[in-house]
Design an enzyme around this catalytic site. Structure first.
Site, PDB file in Angstrom:
ATOM      1  N   ASP A 272     -91.161  38.016 -11.250  1.00  0.00           N
ATOM      2  CA  ASP A 272     -91.674  39.355 -11.488  1.00  0.00           C
ATOM      3  C   ASP A 272     -90.842  40.303 -10.612  1.00  0.00           C
ATOM      4  OD1 ASP A 272     -93.106  41.546 -12.323  1.00  0.00           O
ATOM      5  OD2 ASP A 272     -95.072  40.652 -12.032  1.00  0.00           O
TER       6      ASP A 272
HETATM    7  C1  BGC Z   1     -95.462  43.572 -13.698  1.00  0.00           C
HETATM    8  C2  BGC Z   1     -95.102  42.689 -14.875  1.00  0.00           C
HETATM    9  C3  BGC Z   1     -94.073  43.370 -15.746  1.00  0.00           C
HETATM   10  C4  BGC Z   1     -92.876  43.715 -14.891  1.00  0.00           C
HETATM   11  C5  BGC Z   1     -91.727  44.314 -15.661  1.00  0.00           C
HETATM   12  C6  BGC Z   1     -94.249  44.131 -12.991  1.00  0.00           C
HETATM   13  O1  BGC Z   1     -94.613  45.141 -12.119  1.00  0.00           O
HETATM   14  O2  BGC Z   1     -96.229  42.817 -12.799  1.00  0.00           O
HETATM   15  O3  BGC Z   1     -96.267  42.369 -15.603  1.00  0.00           O
HETATM   16  O4  BGC Z   1     -93.728  42.542 -16.819  1.00  0.00           O
HETATM   17  O5  BGC Z   1     -93.285  44.626 -13.883  1.00  0.00           O
HETATM   18  O6  BGC Z   1     -91.956  45.621 -16.010  1.00  0.00           O
END
Ligand code: BGC
Length: 725
Positions: A272
């Site tokens: 993530d």
């Molecule tokens: C979130 C994810 C998301 C990623 C990409 C993160 O802050 O936890 O769920 O897919 O950002 O945007």
């Protein structure tokens, strides 16, 4: 194209580049949120050889803009030696969030209330088509996290508190996203997220530590991910938090032993946001950023969502040269990345879309969104005893009030045109507020509303105005809840509905006019003190762009509500039991006389939801009384619509293991179905249960079934059977 041959041709720099994912900031001009900077783009794609890019900077791009972006990126690829297409990933969370003009849908917490997999599949299919139309073949969705902590700001993204419901609904979305062929222009690679235990932070704050026993980890949080793997999900995103002291991004046990060896996941594992460097900056298990890279890659990460620089690439190259990260690990990761690019057909069609232009947000796709919004509507209270308050007569004069009455962002929630979903200006003009939808039905003269479109506008909480206006009407419809938010910024230190809204609601009740509460919210706000006096309460969750229509149709009886809660709606802030709690959670000791509630005492239980018609169940029949290994138990009944109008009902099938060597839950959901019945119609329902459904995680950490007595519950009836005796 042979992947092994291609891999052999790649230098270490090219391989590590493939494992690098950067965000749109690295190809957009610094002073612009959508103008491409050719120099920055060339630095990322040609010099640093990145394998993947994600995101938009601030807001959704039009299809035309996406064409330009994807075209420019893949154009740079042609200048590289091996011409490996870049894999673009995006958050199309409840619809293609970042494709301007796309169709959005209700958030998962409402979708789970429908108990209707077909609606989940239909919404996911539209999302896949509209995402792919932008040339984006990879969707960071669905969420397989089980919503056990209602305070957590991402509760609305979950399918509720039950592991089976989460696994089935998110699994249905995976199947619809991916179809049979990832090269097709109506499919995208799905991403099960966030592996593992993300949704249960001890403090309720996003990305903060959780302590989950091995038993609960395997009983509650792991099964939905197993479902995703069994359905062939292409990718996984990792939990940013830590479990029992170990950040998941640094856990070999979770990322390799469990994910790869036990679950048998073969696809690509992406981190993530910034989560490798955070092993150093936040979690502090690595003394340097470089050490953090080594820990994460050796634990099993294939691709780093870095996303703001190329430090990951530099550190990983050094770590391989120093022998800290074996080349075998790099090759394994790069093989998975190349395989996904091949499966998606990117080598042949790097623009990733069909020749035909796709029309976004058509009448048909809007119908899917509207049908879903209608089915999410959950009526939790309707009058007192037999005297119902809804549906409203169309002849009454209504005061429509509260912050949600004239606002669009609260209907959508997180990931709606922007990350936070709060920017009202980003919403298409066609999206109706509850005020607009109600006036269209009843006429201007019959609706008084002084709520403003900005959620926080002072007028929306003005008690004096409410009291004055109430004198002129027969009914008050008060629209409360929460404005949109996403992730960390959505944290709320309390689950109680805020003081201003409570004061407004009390004032409305004191006018003596019947008050209908419409709760537009992503998580259950505690409203215990309003429940006894409210004439009716409708939960609308985050119903999406056609949510206002669905709410108004429900209030007026044109839509018959059928939503069933996918979580236990709390009554008190300290009393957050889930429906599948242990027997011993229900405190009943010598003090029984002075204990006023037994333990599981939610405002409304999991599965609660009223209808404007009435249903009657037939007898519950079991195909066998004694079952053994290999047997299928058929649990059957019928349900009849004995009321005055058509309606749908979600039917849940629970089982209970009466005695077990690990304390059993009072009940656990094993099957569900949504049944649509015309007035007077009856339908047979058959649930088939097998050995797996009777199993639990034993003291040895393994899934086992123990001989003994079981009960199965459907529609308030209980059937008994024995297993293995
Ligand atoms: C979130 C994810 C998301 C990623 C990409 C993160 O802050 O936890 O769920 O897919 O950002 O945007």
């Amino acid at each position: 194209m042979n992947i092994k041959t291609l891999l052999r041709k790649l230098t270490l720099e090219e391989k590590v580049g493939q494992m690098t994912q950067v965000t749109s900031h690295l190809y957009l001009k610094d002073n612009s949120s959508d103008e491409i900077d050719p120099k920055k783009l060339a630095e990322a794609v040609v010099n640093k050889k990145v394998g993947s890019i994600l995101n938009v900077k601030t807001h959704a791009f039009s299809l035309k803009k996406w064409d330009e972006v994807i075209g420019a990126i893949q154009g740079q690829v042609l200048k590289t030696k091996n011409k490996i297409p870049v894999l673009y990933g995006i958050d199309s969370i409840h619809g293609a969030t970042y494709v301007k003009g796309a169709t959005l849908f209700p958030h998962n917490i409402g979708m789970a209330a429908t108990r209707n997999n077909d609606l989940v599949a239909a919404a996911a299919k539209v999302t896949a088509i509209e995402t792919r139309a932008a040339g984006i073949p990879w969707n960071f969705d669905p969420v397989f996290d089980v919503g056990r902590v209602p305070a957590w700001a991402r509760f609305e993204e979950t399918f509720g508190e039950d592991p089976y419901l989460c696994g089935q609904m998110a699994g249905t979305a995976v199947t619809a996203y991916q179809g049979d062929d990832l090269r097709a222009t109506d499919t995208v690679a799905a991403c099960m997220k966030h592996f593992l235990g993300y949704s249960s932070p001890d403090s309720g704050h996003d990305r903060t530590p959780t302590n989950i026993s091995e038993n609960q980890l395997r009983e509650i949080f792991l099964p939905p991910f197993q479902e995703a793997v069994d359905r062939g999900v292409a990718t996984v995103m990792i939990n940013s938090g830590e479990i029992n002291g170990v950040p998941v991004h640094g856990s070999y046990k979770l990322l390799t032993t469990i994910l790869r060896k036990e679950l048998k996941f073969k696809g690509l594992a992406v981190t993530d946001w910034e989560d490798i460097i955070r092993l150093h900056t936040r979690h502090r298990i690595a003394a340097t950023p470089k050490e953090a890279v080594g820990i994460a890659i050796n634990a099993g990460i294939d691709m780093s969502m870095v996303p703001f620089d190329f430090s990951f690439t530099k550190h990983l190259i050094a770590l391989v040269k120093e022998g800290v990260v074996p080349m075998k690990r790099i090759d394994e990761a790069v093989t998975r990345i190349l395989q996904l690019k091949k499966d998606l057909g990117l080598f042949d069609n790097p623009l990733g879309k069909g020749a035909e232009e796709v029309k976004l947000n058509t009448t048909e796709t809007q119908q899917v969104s509207l049908a879903a919004a209608r089915a999410t509507m959950t009526l939790v209270k309707n009058g007192k005893g037999k005297k119902t308050s809804l549906p409203l007569s169309k002849k009454v004069k209504i005061l429509l009030a509260g912050p949600a009455a004239n606002n669009v962002s609260c209907l959508h929630g997180s990931w709606s045109w922007t990350w936070q979903g709060k920017e009202v200006k980003q919403y298409p003009k066609s999206v109706k507020t509850i005020h607009k939808a109600l006036t269209e039905k009843l006429g201007r003269g019959n609706v008084i509303c002084f709520s403003k479109s900005k959620y926080e506008a002072a007028d929306n909480f003005n008690i004096k105005k409410l009291q004055a206006a109430a004198k002129k009407v027969d009914q008050i419809v008060l629209c409360l809840g929460e404005d949109a938010y996403a992730e960390g910024p959505g944290y709320s230190p309390t689950l109680l509905l805020d003081d201003r809204q409570m004061a407004l609601a009390h004032a409305a009740i004191q006018t003596g006019k019947p008050v209908i509460l419409v709760m537009v919210q992503g998580r259950p706000r505690i409203i215990r003190k309003l429940v006894p006096d409210a004439a009716a309460i409708l939960l609308a969750y985050r119903p999406g762009p056609l949510g206002a229509e669905a709410i108004v149709e429900t209030l007026l009886g044109e839509n018959n509500p059928s939503g069933k809660l996918a979580f236990s709606y709390p009554r008190y802030s300290n009393d957050l039991q889930t429906y599948d709690h242990k027997y011993s959670a229900e405190v009943q000791e010598l003090e029984a006389a002075i204990i006023t509630d037994g333990g599981y005492n939610p405002q409304w239980a999991f599965g609660h939801g009223l209808s404007y018609t009435e249903f009657e169940f037939g007898k519950l029949k079991l195909s066998k009384k004694n079952i053994k290994k290999g047997d299928i138990l058929k649990v059957s009944t019928s349900v009849k619509n004995i009321g005055k109008r058509a309606g749908s009902i979600g039917v849940d099938c629970f089982i209970r293991d009466c005695y077990a060597s690990v304390t059993p839950a009072v009940k656990r959901l094993k099957r569900y179905v949504s049944v649509e019945l015309a007035k007077g119609e009856e339908q047979k329902i058959v649930f088939e249960l097998n050995e797996q459904d009777l199993s639990f995680i034993g003291q040895n950490g393994k899934r086992i079934v123990e001989a003994g007595d079981f009960e199965v519950m459907v529609g308030g009836m209980v059937g008994r059977f024995k297993w293995g005796v």
